[in-house]
Scaffold this active site. Structure first.
Site, short mmCIF file in Angstrom:
data_model
loop_
_atom_site.label_atom_id
_atom_site.label_comp_id
_atom_site.label_asym_id
_atom_site.label_seq_id
_atom_site.Cartn_x
_atom_site.Cartn_y
_atom_site.Cartn_z
N ALA A 15 4.48 3.67 56.26
CA ALA A 15 4.79 2.68 55.22
C ALA A 15 4.15 3.00 53.88
O ALA A 15 4.23 2.21 52.94
CB ALA A 15 4.33 1.30 55.69
N TYR A 156 12.28 19.25 65.00
CA TYR A 156 12.63 17.94 64.42
C TYR A 156 13.87 17.35 65.11
O TYR A 156 13.90 16.17 65.47
CB TYR A 156 12.88 18.16 62.92
CG TYR A 156 13.17 16.93 62.11
CD1 TYR A 156 12.13 16.13 61.65
CD2 TYR A 156 14.47 16.59 61.75
CE1 TYR A 156 12.39 15.02 60.86
CE2 TYR A 156 14.74 15.48 60.97
CZ TYR A 156 13.70 14.69 60.53
OH TYR A 156 13.96 13.59 59.75
P1 NAP Z 1 8.19 10.82 53.66
O1 NAP Z 1 8.50 10.33 52.30
O2 NAP Z 1 7.71 12.21 53.86
O3 NAP Z 1 7.15 9.80 54.33
C1 NAP Z 1 6.66 10.03 55.62
C2 NAP Z 1 5.79 8.87 56.03
O4 NAP Z 1 5.23 9.17 57.33
C3 NAP Z 1 4.62 8.67 55.08
O5 NAP Z 1 4.37 7.29 54.93
C4 NAP Z 1 3.46 9.35 55.81
O6 NAP Z 1 2.26 8.72 55.44
C5 NAP Z 1 3.81 9.04 57.26
N1 NAP Z 1 3.16 9.96 58.18
C6 NAP Z 1 3.39 11.29 58.33
N2 NAP Z 1 2.57 11.82 59.25
C7 NAP Z 1 1.80 10.79 59.71
C8 NAP Z 1 0.74 10.70 60.66
N3 NAP Z 1 0.31 11.75 61.35
N4 NAP Z 1 0.18 9.49 60.87
C9 NAP Z 1 0.59 8.41 60.18
N5 NAP Z 1 1.59 8.43 59.28
C10 NAP Z 1 2.19 9.61 59.04
O7 NAP Z 1 9.45 10.68 54.62
P2 NAP Z 1 10.76 9.76 54.53
O8 NAP Z 1 11.81 10.58 53.94
O9 NAP Z 1 10.43 8.44 53.98
O10 NAP Z 1 11.09 9.67 56.09
C11 NAP Z 1 10.85 8.51 56.85
C12 NAP Z 1 11.53 8.68 58.19
O11 NAP Z 1 12.93 8.92 57.99
C13 NAP Z 1 11.02 9.89 58.99
O12 NAP Z 1 10.99 9.58 60.36
C14 NAP Z 1 12.07 10.95 58.74
O13 NAP Z 1 12.12 11.89 59.76
C15 NAP Z 1 13.32 10.10 58.67
N6 NAP Z 1 14.42 10.72 57.94
C16 NAP Z 1 14.33 10.99 56.62
C17 NAP Z 1 15.41 11.59 55.98
C18 NAP Z 1 15.40 11.90 54.51
O14 NAP Z 1 16.39 12.49 54.04
N7 NAP Z 1 14.40 11.55 53.77
C19 NAP Z 1 16.56 11.92 56.72
C20 NAP Z 1 16.60 11.64 58.06
C21 NAP Z 1 15.53 11.02 58.67
P3 NAP Z 1 0.86 9.47 55.18
O15 NAP Z 1 1.15 10.82 54.62
O16 NAP Z 1 0.16 8.53 54.24
O17 NAP Z 1 0.21 9.51 56.52
#
Ligand code: NAP
Length: 249
Positions: A15, A156
């Site tokens: 979040a 992934y």
């Molecule tokens: P993002 O901007 O990279 O954010 C990732 C989030 O996950 C951050 O809040 C990060 O917080 C947290 N996180 C990562 N590793 C963690 C850990 N070990 N412990 C706790 N928190 C962790 O990614 P997003 O694009 O918003 O993606 C969110 C979800 O959507 C993910 O599951 C991703 O696979 C999925 N998704 C995204 C896309 C896309 O195009 N963006 C497409 C398909 C699916 P901290 O770094 O503060 O820990």
């Protein structure tokens, strides 16, 4: 809202930014108290402030989701503190891309730990308080990569496909307890995760998206908030793609 729905407690992982921050804001706008989970406390506090400025309520609980015992302790503590846990959104995710033949065991395991194992552990811990409350919404964030596969993302894609099987299983096991479990599967969404992609890859991707653009985090959040709603009690075990039509059947 009546007493039973007053201030439902929602826990959202990942979040601190991107899609998770948008989901937390959408749930707070719907009147839920949101527990914000990720590693970066400063960024979590910024999301909390934004929610409060918009009139909502939230709290910050830093946690590294690669630590299974920490996830269980966190979920139990939140449920104990509030006397309930109604909504769980497993959104946190990472990428460690590489072609299958070159991918290391460590790259594979790291992604499975954060993107799949943590989802299982959080769901297992959240199921008990949801059962006690006789109501629950589990929303797991998958990906189109888990539905169709994606070159360079074997770790992934495996994790995200696993999230779909895990969610359908939970949906069957928890249906009798008035708990639903669904997947939101984003396509290409503008966040830090896709910012790092080279322009050529982004341009190429747009060709395969019928809506011809990347999505916004708020557009994924709207789907998650819908599935977390009071009226969506007859939808379970489903995968809702939010992908501009990329994977339509
Ligand atoms: P993002 O901007 O990279 O954010 C990732 C989030 O996950 C951050 O809040 C990060 O917080 C947290 N996180 C990562 N590793 C963690 C850990 N070990 N412990 C706790 N928190 C962790 O990614 P997003 O694009 O918003 O993606 C969110 C979800 O959507 C993910 O599951 C991703 O696979 C999925 N998704 C995204 C896309 C896309 O195009 N963006 C497409 C398909 C699916 P901290 O770094 O503060 O820990």
């Amino acid at each position: 809202m009546n007493d039973s729905t007053d201030k439902r407690i929602a826990l959202v992982t990942g979040a601190s930014r991107g899609i998770g921050a948008a989901i937390a804001q959408a749930l707070a706008a719907d009147g839920r108290h949101v527990v914000l989970v990720a590693r970066n406390e400063e960024k979590l506090n910024a999301v909390k402030n934004a929610i409060e400025q918009a009139g909502g309520s939230a709290e910050v609980r830093p946690c590294d989701l690669s630590d299974g015992a920490a996830i269980t302790a966190l979920v139990e503590e939140v449920a104990d503190t509030h006397g309930r846990l109604d909504i769980l959104v497993n959104n946190a995710g990472i990428t460690r891309d590489g072609l299958a033949l070159r991918m290391t065991d460590e790259q594979f395991d790291e992604v499975i730990a954060v993107n799949l194992r943590s989802v299982f552990i959080a769901c297992r811990a959240a199921a008990r308080p949801m059962m006690r409350g006789k109501w629950g919404r589990i929303i797991n964030v998958g990906s189109v990569a888990g539905l169709a596969g994606n070159a360079g993302q074997i770790n992934y894609a495996a994790a995200k496909a696993g999230v779909v099987g895990l969610t359908k299983t939970l949906a069957k096991e928890l249906a009798g307890k008035n708990i639903t479990a669904n997947v939101v599967a984003p396509g290409f969404i503008e966040t830090d995760m896709t910012d790092v992609l080279p322009d050529a890859i982004k341009d190429g991707a747009r060709q395969f998206i019928p809506l011809k653009r990347f999505g916004q985090a708020e557009e994924v959040a709207a789907a998650a908030a819908f599935l977390a709603g009071e009226s969506t009690c007859y939808i379970t075990g489903q995968t809702l793609a939010v992908d501009g039509g990329m994977t339509m059947q």
